[in-house]
Every structure is written in structure tokens, then in C-alpha cells.
Design an enzyme around this catalytic site. Sequence first.
Site, PDB file in Angstrom:
ATOM      1  N   ARG A   1      46.319 -23.182 -15.181  1.00  0.00           N
ATOM      2  CA  ARG A   1      45.104 -23.285 -15.982  1.00  0.00           C
ATOM      3  C   ARG A   1      43.990 -23.910 -15.170  1.00  0.00           C
ATOM      4  NH1 ARG A   1      42.719 -27.586 -19.441  1.00  0.00           N
ATOM      5  NH2 ARG A   1      44.259 -28.990 -18.581  1.00  0.00           N
ATOM      6  N   HIS A  54      50.736 -32.671 -16.810  1.00  0.00           N
ATOM      7  CA  HIS A  54      49.513 -32.696 -17.603  1.00  0.00           C
ATOM      8  C   HIS A  54      49.461 -31.651 -18.694  1.00  0.00           C
ATOM      9  CE1 HIS A  54      45.344 -33.566 -18.327  1.00  0.00           C
ATOM     10  NE2 HIS A  54      44.939 -32.370 -17.990  1.00  0.00           N
ATOM     11  N   HIS A 102      48.385 -32.479 -12.834  1.00  0.00           N
ATOM     12  CA  HIS A 102      46.996 -32.842 -12.537  1.00  0.00           C
ATOM     13  C   HIS A 102      47.039 -33.757 -11.319  1.00  0.00           C
ATOM     14  CE1 HIS A 102      42.946 -34.324 -12.866  1.00  0.00           C
ATOM     15  NE2 HIS A 102      42.715 -33.554 -13.915  1.00  0.00           N
ATOM     16  N   LEU A 155      45.132 -40.447 -17.013  1.00  0.00           N
ATOM     17  CA  LEU A 155      44.358 -39.462 -16.258  1.00  0.00           C
ATOM     18  C   LEU A 155      43.004 -40.000 -15.816  1.00  0.00           C
ATOM     19  CD1 LEU A 155      44.189 -36.382 -15.478  1.00  0.00           C
ATOM     20  CD2 LEU A 155      42.718 -36.181 -17.469  1.00  0.00           C
ATOM     21  N   GLN A 159      51.679 -27.683 -15.461  1.00  0.00           N
ATOM     22  CA  GLN A 159      50.597 -28.133 -14.592  1.00  0.00           C
ATOM     23  C   GLN A 159      50.682 -29.616 -14.256  1.00  0.00           C
ATOM     24  OE1 GLN A 159      46.179 -28.144 -15.875  1.00  0.00           O
ATOM     25  NE2 GLN A 159      46.298 -26.730 -14.165  1.00  0.00           N
ATOM     26  N   GLU A 176      39.128 -34.629 -13.732  1.00  0.00           N
ATOM     27  CA  GLU A 176      38.655 -33.828 -12.611  1.00  0.00           C
ATOM     28  C   GLU A 176      37.146 -33.988 -12.409  1.00  0.00           C
ATOM     29  OE1 GLU A 176      40.864 -30.128 -12.018  1.00  0.00           O
ATOM     30  OE2 GLU A 176      38.966 -29.153 -12.435  1.00  0.00           O
ATOM     31  N   PHE A 231      33.541 -27.957 -12.183  1.00  0.00           N
ATOM     32  CA  PHE A 231      34.961 -28.230 -12.403  1.00  0.00           C
ATOM     33  C   PHE A 231      35.775 -27.422 -11.409  1.00  0.00           C
ATOM     34  CE2 PHE A 231      37.757 -30.205 -15.676  1.00  0.00           C
ATOM     35  CZ  PHE A 231      36.929 -31.255 -16.022  1.00  0.00           C
ATOM     36  N   ARG A 283      43.967 -27.022  -9.479  1.00  0.00           N
ATOM     37  CA  ARG A 283      44.901 -28.143  -9.581  1.00  0.00           C
ATOM     38  C   ARG A 283      46.233 -27.887  -8.896  1.00  0.00           C
ATOM     39  NH1 ARG A 283      43.503 -29.746 -15.839  1.00  0.00           N
ATOM     40  NH2 ARG A 283      41.437 -30.497 -15.275  1.00  0.00           N
TER      41      ARG A 283
HETATM   42  C1  LIG Z   1      44.479 -36.790 -20.666  1.00  0.00           C
HETATM   43  C2  LIG Z   1      44.131 -35.350 -20.885  1.00  0.00           C
HETATM   44  C3  LIG Z   1      42.878 -34.874 -20.517  1.00  0.00           C
HETATM   45  C4  LIG Z   1      42.543 -33.544 -20.716  1.00  0.00           C
HETATM   46  N1  LIG Z   1      41.290 -33.119 -20.362  1.00  0.00           N
HETATM   47  C5  LIG Z   1      40.938 -31.834 -20.610  1.00  0.00           C
HETATM   48  C6  LIG Z   1      39.616 -31.378 -20.319  1.00  0.00           C
HETATM   49  O1  LIG Z   1      38.761 -32.109 -19.846  1.00  0.00           O
HETATM   50  N2  LIG Z   1      39.309 -30.093 -20.589  1.00  0.00           N
HETATM   51  C7  LIG Z   1      40.221 -29.229 -21.146  1.00  0.00           C
HETATM   52  O2  LIG Z   1      39.872 -28.081 -21.396  1.00  0.00           O
HETATM   53  N3  LIG Z   1      41.466 -29.648 -21.440  1.00  0.00           N
HETATM   54  C8  LIG Z   1      41.849 -30.923 -21.184  1.00  0.00           C
HETATM   55  N4  LIG Z   1      43.117 -31.335 -21.484  1.00  0.00           N
HETATM   56  C9  LIG Z   1      44.009 -30.425 -22.188  1.00  0.00           C
HETATM   57  C10 LIG Z   1      43.663 -30.371 -23.660  1.00  0.00           C
HETATM   58  O3  LIG Z   1      43.106 -31.591 -24.066  1.00  0.00           O
HETATM   59  C11 LIG Z   1      44.866 -30.088 -24.533  1.00  0.00           C
HETATM   60  O4  LIG Z   1      45.522 -28.962 -24.069  1.00  0.00           O
HETATM   61  C12 LIG Z   1      44.433 -29.845 -25.967  1.00  0.00           C
HETATM   62  O5  LIG Z   1      43.663 -30.910 -26.437  1.00  0.00           O
HETATM   63  C13 LIG Z   1      45.599 -29.602 -26.905  1.00  0.00           C
HETATM   64  O6  LIG Z   1      45.088 -29.441 -28.218  1.00  0.00           O
HETATM   65  P1  LIG Z   1      45.967 -28.911 -29.413  1.00  0.00           P
HETATM   66  O7  LIG Z   1      45.090 -28.803 -30.599  1.00  0.00           O
HETATM   67  O8  LIG Z   1      46.709 -27.706 -28.978  1.00  0.00           O
HETATM   68  O9  LIG Z   1      47.052 -30.051 -29.601  1.00  0.00           O
HETATM   69  P2  LIG Z   1      46.919 -31.665 -29.976  1.00  0.00           P
HETATM   70  O10 LIG Z   1      45.517 -32.135 -29.950  1.00  0.00           O
HETATM   71  O11 LIG Z   1      47.886 -32.304 -29.102  1.00  0.00           O
HETATM   72  O12 LIG Z   1      47.380 -31.664 -31.453  1.00  0.00           O
HETATM   73  C14 LIG Z   1      48.684 -31.349 -31.840  1.00  0.00           C
HETATM   74  C15 LIG Z   1      48.786 -31.552 -33.326  1.00  0.00           C
HETATM   75  O13 LIG Z   1      50.052 -31.091 -33.776  1.00  0.00           O
HETATM   76  C16 LIG Z   1      50.616 -32.038 -34.636  1.00  0.00           C
HETATM   77  N5  LIG Z   1      52.073 -31.917 -34.594  1.00  0.00           N
HETATM   78  C17 LIG Z   1      52.849 -31.749 -33.509  1.00  0.00           C
HETATM   79  N6  LIG Z   1      54.145 -31.690 -33.879  1.00  0.00           N
HETATM   80  C18 LIG Z   1      54.184 -31.808 -35.231  1.00  0.00           C
HETATM   81  C19 LIG Z   1      55.228 -31.829 -36.217  1.00  0.00           C
HETATM   82  N7  LIG Z   1      56.515 -31.704 -35.886  1.00  0.00           N
HETATM   83  N8  LIG Z   1      54.889 -31.979 -37.506  1.00  0.00           N
HETATM   84  C20 LIG Z   1      53.589 -32.123 -37.872  1.00  0.00           C
HETATM   85  N9  LIG Z   1      52.580 -32.111 -36.989  1.00  0.00           N
HETATM   86  C21 LIG Z   1      52.872 -31.955 -35.684  1.00  0.00           C
HETATM   87  C22 LIG Z   1      50.107 -33.359 -34.133  1.00  0.00           C
HETATM   88  O14 LIG Z   1      50.150 -34.327 -35.144  1.00  0.00           O
HETATM   89  C23 LIG Z   1      48.679 -33.000 -33.747  1.00  0.00           C
HETATM   90  O15 LIG Z   1      47.841 -33.085 -34.864  1.00  0.00           O
HETATM   91  C24 LIG Z   1      43.479 -32.656 -21.276  1.00  0.00           C
HETATM   92  C25 LIG Z   1      44.728 -33.130 -21.643  1.00  0.00           C
HETATM   93  C26 LIG Z   1      45.067 -34.451 -21.443  1.00  0.00           C
HETATM   94  C27 LIG Z   1      46.435 -34.909 -21.809  1.00  0.00           C
END
Ligand SMILES: Cc1cc2nc3c(=O)[nH]c(=O)nc-3n(C[C@H](O)[C@H](O)[C@H](O)COP(=O)(O)OP(=O)(O)OC[C@H]3O[C@@H](n4cnc5c(N)ncnc54)[C@H](O)[C@@H]3O)c2cc1C
Lengths: 586, 247
Positions: A391, A356, A233, A243, A231, A246, A117, A288
Site C-alpha cells: 500500500r 503497520h 512501516h 509510529l 506492511q 511518513e 508522501f 515503504r
Molecule cells: C499509527 C497509524 C497511522 C496511520 N496513518 C495513516 C495515514 O496517514 N494515511 C492512511 O491512509 N492510512 C494510515 N494508516 C492506516 C489507516 O489508518 C487504517 O488502515 C484505517 O484507519 C483502518 O480503518 P478501519 O475503519 O478499517 O478500521 P478501524 O478504525 O480500526 O476500526 C475498526 C472498527 O471495528 C470494530 N471492531 C473490530 N472487531 C470487532 C468485533 N469483534 N465486534 C465489534 N466491533 C469490532 C472496532 O471497534 C472499530 O470500531 C495508519 C495506521 C496506523 C496504525
Amino acid sequence: METIRADVVVLGAGGAGLRAAIALAEADPALRIALISKVYPMRSHTCAAEGGAAGVIKADDSLEHHFNDTVGGGDWLCDQDAVEYLVREAPKELIQLEHWGCPWSRESNGSVAVRPFGGMIKQRTWFAADKSGFHILHTLFQTSLQFASIRRFDEFYATELLADEGRCAGLTAIEMRSGQIHRFDARAVIIAGGGAGRMFPFTTNGAIKTGDGMALAYRAGVPLKDMEFVQYHPTGLPSTGTLLTEACRGEGGVLLNRNGRRFLQDYGMGPETPLGHPVLKTMELGPRDRVSQAFWHEQRKGNAVPTQWGDAMLLDMRHLGEKKINERLPLVRDMSISYMGVDPVTDPVPVRPVVHYMMGGIHTDIRAATSLPGLYAAGECACVSINGANRLGSNSLTELLVFGRRAALSAMEYVQSGARPGAEAALSAAAVAAQARIRDLMQRGGGTETVAGLRKEMMHTMEQHAGIYRTGDGLAEACGKLADLRRRYARIELHDKTNVYNTDLLQALELGSMLDCAEAVTQSALARKESRGAHQRLDFAERDDRNYLRHSLAFYHPTQAPRVDYSDVVITKSQPGVRDYSGGHK
Amino acid sequence: MGERPVELEILRYNPETDREPRFQRYSVGCREEWVVLDALNHIKETVDPTLSYRWSCHMAVCGSCGMMINGEPKLACKSFLRDYVGVIRVEPLAYFPIERDLVTVIDDFMDKLARVKPYLIPKREQPVSDGEYRQTPAELKKFKQYTLCINCMLCYAACPQYGLIPKYIGPAAIALAHRYNQDSRDGGRDQRQEEIAATEGVWDCSFVGACSEVCPEHVDPAGALQQVKIASTVDWYREHLMPWKKK
Ligand SMILES: Cc1cc2nc3c(=O)[nH]c(=O)nc-3n(C[C@H](O)[C@H](O)[C@H](O)COP(=O)(O)OP(=O)(O)OC[C@H]3O[C@@H](n4cnc5c(N)ncnc54)[C@H](O)[C@@H]3O)c2cc1C
Ligand code: FES
């Protein structure tokens, strides 16, 4: 108003929130856990992560390497004690997921496979084909189903934190199905609300990534840290922003300009590496921020490839062959064909940098605790900080697990240490006031502004002035514009004034969150007069360690711009140095 | 950039104001490369902010945007406008109660999913400090396909049996149970079998195969159902006719 009593409320059921909930349930089955999410858990945006999660597992790698890659990748703005904790816990967490059934891709001997990566000097990214986040999320969600103590509140939208006597004591949330406000009482709250990429028009982030969790903490007085670091991407599909992971480059894909040149060699990331034999931490496997910035320069030089959706570069994967693409990058192939009409097996795919990930977020210490007692945060909404100014890909999924669990343990200790509940009268009054604010927004008449209108202006402002390269003038203009949008937000009128599943209301609230976060981004960016990682100023082109080797902290103000302050970066063993991606390590 | 007029006929229902569902027509200018979800978003932004539907990822992975498009269960984010001629009719997923407009009540599916114990019940407990369980690529391949379910529920909306017998556990939940049963690390089949082999479990499937046809992730729930049914039959014989073979 219905009141739900819990010991710990977890806000968010993505990777971080689910990991936290499971850790709580495992640590103390007697704890009452309320897991609140505005979407069903499996819809959380963690499902979109493709590439994988970093953790040292192979014999040729070391925690030291992972630490150095992360700190250098973050342009030395990471807190090094937090990074040490991350890299140490990472392998355990990834193995734990394996024990819960995560279908990691495997080597022929049955051990887990890892892939290269960007910015990583060893192969250490665990992956499940190119649906790693999807499998992590579903594994966690399905695992969580076995714990009776996790009570789920799916499609509940949190609107405000409740605090009393300087302690966080719960929150209010709208039940989407009925439109009714519920009050959640708790000794501790963990925010795991995800990122805020939707402030920008062109993003890999799903519709739900509107920074609600950040805004909730921010309005309750907790500062947002390092918000200027957004960030890009390098490789999103120009048509939709979807997306292409990577891992495309990790597997050997290369980036070309309109003349077919692998232009990264012209931006300090060369010399060129042999086609089909990617070399770690150089050329297409640079970080990135550098790769996205290189594209920006190519575009200025007229070397970009024009498409009907704007300028692009080409991601060439043809030399990988159909078999490898199908095996390692099936989703990439499917999406390129579906959304761009290009088959990577036969043609290079046009791509361009796309918003991203938020490096910044709710300021927490290494225990995932915020400055408000009883309030914890983890995942993309938090800034602990392991990502610094940039990141490295695949560190985020790991962060969700490591700090999701950490937040749970901290919250549990806090609850068990005898944290008192808030005073009923005060909390009840606060909840009633929160309810009244929603009622008012719903019933308000004679408004002159619409959600869609303001949202469009906000996105445009962010894209224009808070993108890959920034200037003081542009940022000042953006700050003024956002202040104006925040004022106009008070004059919004909803079209939909009914109760059941009112997405007009939801989008209005989400817009409110985004406006607050956006202002924190532009104000922090304006204040940081240097270039570091993902924050690049044309008027201050150099990194300035003397003045800015510090975290920015934006403090909310209800009617004025946030106050921006600073705190020290924790340095344990790596002094700021030069980020070298020239392949010199070979 | 190519733009073309598109006409959509969308089912509307607000339990607070409507006695029964009705259709509403919208004519909007859409870009040629758009999916149905883009058209819905365009309507919501520019014509009618009251239109309600679920979506998030816009990349066919979160499973939110399942709906009936011209009578077929589809993901709106993967249904291209260019593939339709004439008026496009959009309705909520069949067989699920309507919460509002295109939003359905999915409690039934969520309950069934939890009931089949879709989590690893280890054959052999191994502490995390001992590292990962070994699993060869061939062992992984045996169940990998069934892990791909995004819980979009298109298969339920396509399943005639689910329409007739709402208690039937249904394709996705059974495919996920099968996913764990087939996992070399798992030893929980007997526990899941109690649920699946019950009357409304696997036996109601009549092998129309519609579930596999509509699955956007090619999970092939029908294949899983068939395998589970065979296994359940073998179990039945073991239990009733060859008790000495019982484990
Ligand atoms: C397309 C894409 C590809 C990626 N690929 C990678 C990768 O390969 N490797 C890597 O390490 N990272 C990657 N990332 C980054 C990583 O996936 C994210 O940073 C991470 O998944 C975020 O997880 P989280 O649990 O913080 O939030 P999320 O999974 O976004 O969850 C947020 C939660 O909060 C809840 N929520 C938000 N606001 C409220 C509200 N007001 N009331 C009630 N609930 C609420 C939502 O319902 C949800 O359940 C990628 C990101 C994207 C967008
Ligand atoms: S929006 Fe996520 S599957 Fe369609």
C-alpha cells in the site's frame, strides 16, 4: 436472548464503518441501521492515522498519475478497475469530509493544502497537521450523530455471523456491560472491523486490531485474499512501536545509518537528493516496502544504530527547524520526546520498521460485495484490492471513505431488491449455538492453556518467520506452529468467569481471530514462491509474473490448514513493469 | 535495560461479586521507561487476568485510558512510572459510575455530546461538485485548538461543578460546541445555543480552570467556556433589553 432487528448491520465504527453508516442514512432515511463496535466509535484505530489521505486536487496532478503510482506501488497486484474507482471518487470524498467540517490544513488562499508522501509523484496527500485520521474519525463520528436512523451499539463484541440458505442474515454479539449475547437480525451486514497488526509483537496497531472482522467472514466461508502481504512501516519508535508518520520524510526528514550516510541511495533509490529539498518518489520518498527492506540489509551489514530496544536507524529532522516541526509535525515531536526522550528539533530520532498494515483481507469485488450474498466488507479488513502487494501511504484513509460508501450503496441496493430475511427457526438455532459456544468457553474448567501464553507464542512465531524477509523453511515451521497453537487454543481456560466487562473473555476471542488470520498469512506466504512488494522470499528473490501475478485466496477449515487458491488480477491499462524509484523521472 | 519494582494500589470492583469497591495491591517489576498502562498490561498478563480497564492506542489519541492516578485525572498511556515515587494509586475517573474496576459508565457524556450538535450546520449549502469551502489558515486557527478534544473525559473528572451538578453539560461538550460555533463554515450557533445557554449549560461553570489544567491535548475548555459565557450574556441582553437588535 434479546433480538435487535435492523435492515443493515454495520460491524465496526472506525472510518470505514462510520462512512458506510452515514451513506446508508443519507440514501434512505427509512433504513434501520445498527452500528456495532467493540469500542466507542472515537476509540477506533482510525484515530491513530497521522499523515493524511490521498486524492487528486491540484492543477498539476491527474487521476492518471494517482492510478499509476498506486498500481506500481502495489507491484501490479492491484485490481486496476478498483484503483480507477478509488482515484476517481477520492477527491469527492475528501471534499465531502471538508463539507462536514474536517479541519484540513490550508493554503494561504484558503484552499486545502497537500503534502508529499512516499511513492507518489505529485503532492496529493490531504492532511490535518499530523492528526489526519483523528480528525477524519471525529468528523465522521460527530456527523453521524445527526442521523436518528443510526442506532449505535457501543461496546458490543461480535462473535459470529448468522447465515441461512446461503445468505448472510445478521450476527451475534456480546454486550460488554452485561455479558449478555444479543442477536442482530438484518438483511445485509457490512464488515468494517479494521486490521490485524496485533498478530505481531511490534506494531503501530492499537490493542483492538485483532482481525475479528476478517475471522468472522473467513469462518463463514468467505476467502481471505492476499494475506501474505503485511506492511512494515519504516519509522516506528523502537521503545513502543509508536509510529512517526511518513510525513516526517514528506516534510524533508532523512534516514541515516550509523555512519551518518543516507543509505537509501545504496538500494536503488538514489541518487541522493539535496537536504531539506525532498524529491518526490525517490530516496526517503520511496515506497515503504523498499525502505523497510533497505534497513534490513543495513542491519545485516552492521550499519544499524544499536539502542537498548534493538537495532535502529536515525530519522533526522533537525534541518526542518522548530517552527516547521511545531506547525506540521506537533504530534511527532511530542511522541518522540515522551516515549523516546529525544527532541527531533535538536537530535535525530532512532526508528525501526514496524508492522503497520494488512494489504490482504476479506475478498470483495469492486462493489465491496463478498461471495456470501448479503455480506459486504470495507476498510482495512477488506481486500478489494487497491493496495496490491504494497500500500502507498495515505491511500488507506481514502479507501475507507470511498469503499465504506460503496459498501453502503451495494448493501442498500441488495436490501431494496427484496432480499428475503432468513428463516426464523434456523437463525434462532444458530444464535443459540453461538451463545452456547461463548458459555462453554467461559465455564470450561481444567484447561491447561492461557490467553497470554498462547498469544506470546503466536507473536513470536510471526515476528520470527513472517517478517520483512521470509524463507520456505521458516514459513513451514510457522505454519506447523500455528496449527499447533490452534489446537491448543481449544484447551484454554479463562481466569475470569464473570459477566460484566470481561476482558479476559474478550482477549480469548480476539486471540482466536488472530490465530486464524495468522495461519492464513503464513500459509499464503508459503504458497507464494516469489518476491513481490511486501512479500520477500530469500529463497525466491524475483517477482514471477508468469506464475504469481494472481491473488491468493485462503479458505478456512475448522481443524486443518486453509486451502490456498488463486484468482486473476484485473488489468485494465497498466502492464506489469519495473518499479523505478531512482529519481529518473526528474 | 533498567528494571525497577513498582507497587500499585488499584481499585477493584466487580458488581457481580463485590458489595463495594476495594483496593488491591500489586508489586511488579517494571521497565524504567514504562507508562502506567504498561504496568497494568503487565499485571493483566502475568499476575491477574481479571483486572479490567480500557485502552487501545497507547499514543494518547484514542481517549480510552483516562483514570485517576494518585488522585489526578490522567491518561494511563501518558503517565510515566518515573514521575511517581512510592505506591501508585489507580482509580476509575471521578464522578462517573463504576462499571467494573477501572471501567466507568460514560453514557452521560455520550448523551451530552450529542445534545450540543457537534457537527457542521452549514452557513451556506454548497454542493460537493463546487469544491471545498474556502477557509484561511487564520480562520482555521480560530477553532483548531477545540477540535483536538479526544473525549477522554479527564476534564469532567477534574471539574468540581460536574461533581456537584451532574446535569451540567461540562467542559468537553461545550468546547466542541464552541469549536463549531467558531468555524467560518458554520451557521448553527443559534441551534446549539438553545442547549448551551439553558440552566445546566454554561452557567454552572465557576471558572476554576481545572479542566484546562488536566487536558492532555491542551484544548483549553475553560477558555471556550469563558467565550461561550460572554456570548450567551450578550445574547441575553439582545433578547431582553434590546429586542430591536434581534436577528
Ligand atoms: C499509527 C497509524 C497511522 C496511520 N496513518 C495513516 C495515514 O496517514 N494515511 C492512511 O491512509 N492510512 C494510515 N494508516 C492506516 C489507516 O489508518 C487504517 O488502515 C484505517 O484507519 C483502518 O480503518 P478501519 O475503519 O478499517 O478500521 P478501524 O478504525 O480500526 O476500526 C475498526 C472498527 O471495528 C470494530 N471492531 C473490530 N472487531 C470487532 C468485533 N469483534 N465486534 C465489534 N466491533 C469490532 C472496532 O471497534 C472499530 O470500531 C495508519 C495506521 C496506523 C496504525
Ligand atoms: S490508550 Fe489511547 S489514549 Fe491511552
